[in-house]
Scaffold this active site. Structure first.
Site, PDB file in Angstrom:
ATOM      1  N   GLU A 128       0.761  -1.238   0.222  1.00  0.00           N
ATOM      2  CA  GLU A 128      -0.025  -0.003   0.043  1.00  0.00           C
ATOM      3  C   GLU A 128       0.650   1.226  -0.005  1.00  0.00           C
ATOM      4  O   GLU A 128       0.469   2.392  -0.592  1.00  0.00           O
ATOM      5  CB  GLU A 128      -1.096   0.146   1.252  1.00  0.00           C
ATOM      6  CG  GLU A 128      -2.139   0.864   0.711  1.00  0.00           C
ATOM      7  CD  GLU A 128      -3.307   1.212   2.019  1.00  0.00           C
ATOM      8  OE1 GLU A 128      -3.131   0.579   3.175  1.00  0.00           O
ATOM      9  OE2 GLU A 128      -4.170   2.002   1.751  1.00  0.00           O
ATOM     10  N   THR A 181      -5.340   9.268  -1.628  1.00  0.00           N
ATOM     11  CA  THR A 181      -4.758   9.366  -0.367  1.00  0.00           C
ATOM     12  C   THR A 181      -3.550  10.122  -0.430  1.00  0.00           C
ATOM     13  O   THR A 181      -3.475  11.064   0.430  1.00  0.00           O
ATOM     14  CB  THR A 181      -4.333   7.964  -0.088  1.00  0.00           C
ATOM     15  OG1 THR A 181      -5.781   7.076   0.087  1.00  0.00           O
ATOM     16  CG2 THR A 181      -3.715   7.909   1.439  1.00  0.00           C
TER      17      THR A 181
HETATM   18  N1  HSE Z   1      -4.750   6.670   7.391  1.00  0.00           N
HETATM   19  C1  HSE Z   1      -4.766   6.900   5.992  1.00  0.00           C
HETATM   20  C2  HSE Z   1      -4.890   8.468   5.577  1.00  0.00           C
HETATM   21  C3  HSE Z   1      -5.596   6.123   5.122  1.00  0.00           C
HETATM   22  O1  HSE Z   1      -6.073   8.826   6.360  1.00  0.00           O
HETATM   23  O2  HSE Z   1      -4.316   9.225   5.190  1.00  0.00           O
HETATM   24  C4  HSE Z   1      -5.752   6.287   3.940  1.00  0.00           C
HETATM   25  O3  HSE Z   1      -6.327   5.411   3.259  1.00  0.00           O
END
Ligand code: HSE
Length: 306
Positions: A128, A181
């Site tokens: 990821e 993201t």
């Molecule tokens: N914790 C990460 C964010 C998850 O909030 O950027 C993204 O899927």
């Protein structure tokens, strides 16, 4: 060699104030991967998806995770993957993590399941990282283990499953907006005020306690984020109006799922859930934003063989 079929659920990660640490697997949505052994390497057949994804195993999270697992197993054999995306791209529902978890799980299963699900969190999270630009396990961990998880530390990776809240009903609404993201991380502040840090820390700790105690009311009143939500909501057209509509309709809280644009509201009442869902969808629609919605609950099983 026979094909196996693996399902990996959608995840809410992070949950509200638990930025990069708190995640929850949810029922109903997810990615499916069929896999079989091949002589060597990792091969991805044409992907079944509404959007374009790389077939190159070194660029696809399922492929990267499978490669990592084969390395961990010191396997000479390889894996062929047939990916069926059930999760939208850039939705905040852990789409890339679901493929990564399914790829890791499939490779391990085909070669004797010598690694535990906990062992698979690292290769899935590394996969990821390639697409998100950040190393966090708040999607990959709950996706693999099921339920809610908390990451104590990324290096070395230390993730804990933190229990269940039986009464929790989750109303998930995904507006027709793509938020990558990487982009949603790039806009976050480099520094935060001490009082905001203390507030988010306390709420994160209490959400963890709520899962440990199976305490819906504690969870609902701790779903507050004063650091990430105020910044990321700007990427979600209509966020404030939808939140107001959800709360007016009886929700006990609403925030962004992961990096967004999906938002989720919570209740412990089935009939209220339908009213809240309609209020949220109508509010997005008044803002000119189309959306998909569903009412769900935690997925306690995580990634599994179908
Ligand atoms: N914790 C990460 C964010 C998850 O909030 O950027 C993204 O899927």
């Amino acid at each position: 060699m026979e094909w196996i079929k693996v399902f990996a659920p959608a995840t809410i990660g992070n949950i509200g104030p638990g930025f990069d640490v708190l995640g929850l697997a949810v029922r109903g949505m997810g990615d499916t991967i069929e896999a079989r052994r091949i002589e060597s390497g990792v091969r991805i057949t044409p992907i079944e998806s509404d959007y374009e994804l790389p077939n190159d195993p070194e660029k696809n999270t399922a492929g990267i995770a499978a490669i990592e697992v084969l390395k961990m197993l010191k396997s000479k054999g390889g894996v062929e993957l047939k990916i069926k995306k059930g999760l939208p791209l850039g939705s905040g529902l852990g789409s890339s993590a679901a493929s990564a978890a399914a790829g890791a799980f499939a490779a391990n299963h085909l070669y004797g399941s010598r690694l535990s699900k906990e062992d698979l969190i690292l290769p899935a999270t590394k996969a990821e990282e390639v697409v998100s630009g950040g190393f966090f396990a708040d999607n990959t961990a709950p996706c693999l283990l099921g339920g809610a998880t908390l990451t104590r530390c990324c290096n070395p990776l230390d993730v804990n499953r933190i229990g269940s809240i039986n009464k929790l009903k989750i109303i998930i609404v995904t507006p027709d907006i793509v938020v990558l993201t990487k982009e949603a991380r790039a806009i976050l502040p480099k520094q935060v005020k001490m009082k905001d840090f203390v507030f988010n820390m306390a709420n994160t700790a209490l959400i963890t306690a709520a899962f440990a105690k199976n305490d819906y009311s504690l969870f609902a009143r701790s779903l507050n984020d004063v650091i990430i939500e105020p910044v990321r909501k700007k990427l979600i057209k209509g966020f404030d109006v939808v939140k107001e509509a959800a709360i007016s309709a009886g929700a006990d809280g609403m925030t962004i799922s992961g990096a967004g644009p999906t938002v989720f509201a919570v209740t412990d009442d089935n009939s209220k859930a339908k009213v809240i869902e309609k209020a949220m969808v109508d509010a997005f629609s008044r803002e000119g934003v189309k959306c998909e919605s569903t009412i769900t609950e935690a997925d306690e099983e995580g990634t599994r063989i179908l």
